[in-house]
Design a protein around this motif. Structure first.
Motif, mmCIF file in Angstrom:
data_model
loop_
_atom_site.group_PDB
_atom_site.id
_atom_site.type_symbol
_atom_site.label_atom_id
_atom_site.label_comp_id
_atom_site.label_asym_id
_atom_site.label_seq_id
_atom_site.Cartn_x
_atom_site.Cartn_y
_atom_site.Cartn_z
ATOM 1 N N VAL A 164 -67.183 3.752 103.774
ATOM 2 C CA VAL A 164 -66.201 4.337 104.687
ATOM 3 C C VAL A 164 -66.422 5.832 104.910
ATOM 4 O O VAL A 164 -65.480 6.553 105.256
ATOM 5 N N GLY A 165 -67.633 6.342 104.736
ATOM 6 C CA GLY A 165 -67.937 7.721 105.099
ATOM 7 C C GLY A 165 -67.971 8.663 103.922
ATOM 8 O O GLY A 165 -67.784 8.286 102.761
ATOM 9 N N ILE A 166 -68.196 9.950 104.243
ATOM 10 C CA ILE A 166 -68.313 10.986 103.217
ATOM 11 C C ILE A 166 -66.944 11.475 102.757
ATOM 12 O O ILE A 166 -66.821 12.121 101.726
ATOM 13 N N LEU A 167 -65.895 11.183 103.510
ATOM 14 C CA LEU A 167 -64.512 11.545 103.167
ATOM 15 C C LEU A 167 -64.286 13.052 103.204
ATOM 16 O O LEU A 167 -63.466 13.585 102.453
ATOM 17 N N GLY A 168 -65.016 13.724 104.088
ATOM 18 C CA GLY A 168 -64.827 15.165 104.190
ATOM 19 C C GLY A 168 -63.551 15.559 104.900
ATOM 20 O O GLY A 168 -63.130 16.724 104.816
ATOM 21 N N ASN A 169 -62.926 14.634 105.597
ATOM 22 C CA ASN A 169 -61.682 14.948 106.301
ATOM 23 C C ASN A 169 -60.497 14.174 105.709
ATOM 24 O O ASN A 169 -59.456 14.053 106.343
ATOM 25 N N ALA A 170 -60.650 13.630 104.508
ATOM 26 C CA ALA A 170 -59.562 12.891 103.864
ATOM 27 C C ALA A 170 -58.399 13.836 103.574
ATOM 28 O O ALA A 170 -58.585 14.989 103.179
ATOM 29 N N ALA A 171 -57.187 13.321 103.799
ATOM 30 C CA ALA A 171 -55.979 14.133 103.622
ATOM 31 C C ALA A 171 -55.113 13.525 102.537
ATOM 32 O O ALA A 171 -55.057 12.300 102.357
ATOM 33 N N ASP A 172 -54.416 14.403 101.796
ATOM 34 C CA ASP A 172 -53.511 13.959 100.730
ATOM 35 C C ASP A 172 -52.186 13.497 101.320
ATOM 36 O O ASP A 172 -51.677 14.066 102.292
ATOM 37 N N PHE A 173 -51.628 12.457 100.699
ATOM 38 C CA PHE A 173 -50.311 11.980 101.121
ATOM 39 C C PHE A 173 -49.220 12.974 100.775
ATOM 40 O O PHE A 173 -48.287 13.202 101.550
ATOM 41 N N TYR A 174 -49.332 13.573 99.606
ATOM 42 C CA TYR A 174 -48.227 14.360 99.066
ATOM 43 C C TYR A 174 -48.609 15.819 98.973
ATOM 44 O O TYR A 174 -49.731 16.170 98.602
ATOM 45 N N ASP A 175 -47.639 16.678 99.304
ATOM 46 C CA ASP A 175 -47.805 18.110 99.117
ATOM 47 C C ASP A 175 -47.497 18.473 97.673
ATOM 48 O O ASP A 175 -46.829 17.739 96.945
ATOM 49 N N ASP A 176 -47.962 19.637 97.276
ATOM 50 C CA ASP A 176 -47.676 20.108 95.917
ATOM 51 C C ASP A 176 -46.208 20.478 95.799
ATOM 52 O O ASP A 176 -45.596 21.015 96.727
ATOM 53 N N GLY A 177 -45.652 20.224 94.608
ATOM 54 C CA GLY A 177 -44.261 20.590 94.371
ATOM 55 C C GLY A 177 -43.301 19.531 94.864
ATOM 56 O O GLY A 177 -42.905 19.546 96.028
ATOM 57 N N LEU A 178 -42.925 18.605 94.024
ATOM 58 C CA LEU A 178 -42.046 17.514 94.419
ATOM 59 C C LEU A 178 -40.595 17.924 94.188
ATOM 60 O O LEU A 178 -40.044 17.780 93.102
#
Length: 561
Positions: A164-178
């Motif tokens: 599924v690619g190099i994953l250079g543009n993969a984004a996190d679901f969650y921001d820091d600090g819940l």
């Protein structure tokens, strides 16, 4: 591409040195390294379903700008798009994936060879299952791919897996600090990002199955249809109009999607659902009947059963050879659909009923093959029923029956069936209310002139059989069903004929008489429509005063845009 020859962990391994020059490319390369650190815990899954990034080489240049070179494994020179564009893509991909009994058994189909359609279906199942497993692997680790396209997916001939690619543009679901304020936002962000990835998977599946969509012009029409807010469940009706029937691919994709009672169209509509919250997940897609072979026993959901019934009824109606066995099957499927209708409340009808519907079939009287000499040689085209709400404050609806036809001038029918075009339009206002359809149980009589088995008894007998016992949510046929009651008012009829027959009143009378003979009476006299018994985003069933059922499919309002 080079082969490492030193005493290195990568000894005798083909690697690619990808030099990233622009700032954006370097950012994506560094992001791929960060993703590697998150996914390295499960090396087996990472190595199987993503392009393996080994590291990077960074150094300063004379100009002061840093040089960044990404080192990743060599998985073959072709992306999935390049594979599909080859003239001999099917045997080449089968050879690359070593499509033997062991490899195809993982999709529940341990056969090899066969017709071209079966071979393509097996191959698509393998590719789609690998793709979904890889995307689900990312989602389970809190990442979204965000760039799923055929160009970014590769097939490795070594382990025969989709990368599924190099994953250079993969984004996190969650921001820091819940915190309590960001928790809900993170949940919404996760759902939206998963829905975006699934929509991209839907586009990839559409291109893999329907090779005509590789044409940029046709794919633009495809995306425009979805951007206009049309329901993806109506894709089949739309694509039948824009795809070339004499295509070089022979419309193999349409045949693949029509297999297994239209399961492919159902999966495609779930992947491309307009509402992101209704898009199917990776795990549910892997359990979908379209991606499961004949050796896998799956329990279909009630939605799949309704879809299968409707798809089968549509396919039978398209054969245009209505012998008694076909008519009996169609009537049976329509009755089961009515029993399983999940949108029986008036508010559901007010939401789903408005739109343009094309008439597919009527269970009433049929002319069939005949030697009769009609008073006017009329060839009926499409028959549409357009429903619109007059106001959001009440349940009043406007019904418009639009009957297109061609008048053959002269004694002989031309081979190309050309003639004078005409249109008959019938307008009426209806009020929608809740109602019940009663099943009257007739007394059983014996004798020489006793009637045969009633429709209700026949339906109850079939539903009690082993085939339908698990699908129907009740043991006995109910005495009544919830329907949408339709009460009509005045009717207005308009007839339009092209030149040179536009001013010929005698011809107009004969044309109206012939149209009334060929078209179901409910489409000419809308007051004979008494209730609606089934509706969903794709299909509609209305009942007439004489008990006949009219089956409609939702049509596209404007296919030219």
């Amino acid at each position: 591409m080079l082969i490492v020859c030193n005493c290195s962990p990568l000894y005798n391994t083909r690697v690619v040195l990808r030099r990233l020059t622009s700032a954006q490319a370097q950012r994506r390369g560094k992001r791929a390294i960060e993703v590697l650190k998150k996914l390295v815990r499960r090396k087996l899954m990472y190595h199987s379903y993503s392009m393996q990034v080994h590291g990077y080489i960074s150094s300063a240049t004379s100009s002061g700008r840093g040089s960044f070179t990404l080192v990743h494994r060599y998985h073959g020179s072709f992306s999935l798009r390049h594979w599909l564009q080859q003239s001999d893509w099917l045997p080449t991909l089968e050879a690359t994936l070593a499509l033997d009994e062991d490899s195809v058994r993982r999709v529940g189909d341990d056969t090899v060879g066969g017709p071209e359609i079966s071979r393509q279906l097996r191959l698509i199942r393998i590719l789609m299952r690998d793709l979904l497993i890889g995307v689900n692997y990312l989602h389970s680790h809190g990442l979204a791919h965000t760039e799923l396209r055929l160009e970014n997916v590769h097939i490795s001939p070594v382990d025969r897996h989709v990368k599924v690619g190099i994953l250079g543009n993969a984004a996190d679901f969650y921001d820091d600090g819940l915190t309590s304020t960001t928790l809900d936002n993170n949940i919404d962000r996760r759902q939206m990002m998963i829905a975006f990835d699934m929509r991209c998977v839907g586009f990839m599946m559409a291109k893999m199955v329907l090779r005509e969509l590789m044409d940029p012009l046709i794919f633009t029409k495809f995306k425009t249809f979805l951007k206009q807010g049309n329901d993806p469940s109506c894709l089949r009706e739309f694509l039948l109009q824009i795809l070339d029937k004499n295509s070089s691919s022979g419309n193999v994709g349409l045949q693949i999607l029509d297999r297994n009672w239209g399961a492919g169209w159902n999966l495609l509509s779930l992947l491309l659902a307009t509402d992101p919250s209704r898009r199917i997940s990776c795990l549910d897609a892997l359990r979908h009947p379209f991606l499961c072979g004949p050796r896998w026993r799956i329990v279909p959901s009630m939605d799949i059963i309704r879809w299968s019934l409707g798809s089968t009824a549509v396919r039978i109606s398209e054969e245009y050879i209505y012998r008694q066995p076909q008519r009996s099957r169609l009537a049976h499927f329509i009755e089961v659909m009515e029993v399983l209708n999940s949108h029986s409340k008036p508010k559901n009808w007010l939401e789903l009923l408005p739109g343009k519907w094309r008439l597919l079939y009527c269970t009433g009287r049929h002319i069939g093959l005949t030697f009769r000499q009609p008073p006017a040689r009329v060839l009926i085209g499409d028959v549409h029923l357009t429903v619109s709400r007059t106001s959001n404050l009440n349940t009043d609806l406007s019904f418009t029956s639009d009957i297109g036809f061609t008048i053959m001038v002269g004694q002989n029918w031309p081979h190309n069936k050309t003639g004078v075009n005409g249109k008959l339009e019938v307008n009426s206002l209806f009020r929608l209310a809740a109602g019940r359809r009663l099943y009257i149980k007739e007394k059983k009589t014996t004798g020489k002139f006793s009637p045969g088995q009633s429709t209700e008894d026949s339906l109850a007998q079939k539903l009690s059989g082993r085939k339908w016992r698990k699908a129907v949510p009740f043991k006995e046929l109910p005495t009544s069903l919830s329907v949408a009651k339709l009460t009509s008012s005045d009717i207005e009829v308009t007839l339009n004929l092209d030149e040179p027959l536009s001013k010929n009143i005698d011809i107009a009378k004969l044309v109206v008489q012939e149209v009334r003979t060929q078209v179901p009476p409910e489409m000419f006299d809308l007051s004979e429509l008494v209730c609606g018994t089934y509706v969903d985003p794709r299909l509609l069933v209305l009942r007439g005063v004489n008990g006949s059922a009219l089956l409609f499919t939702r049509s596209c309002l404007d296919t030219s845009r």
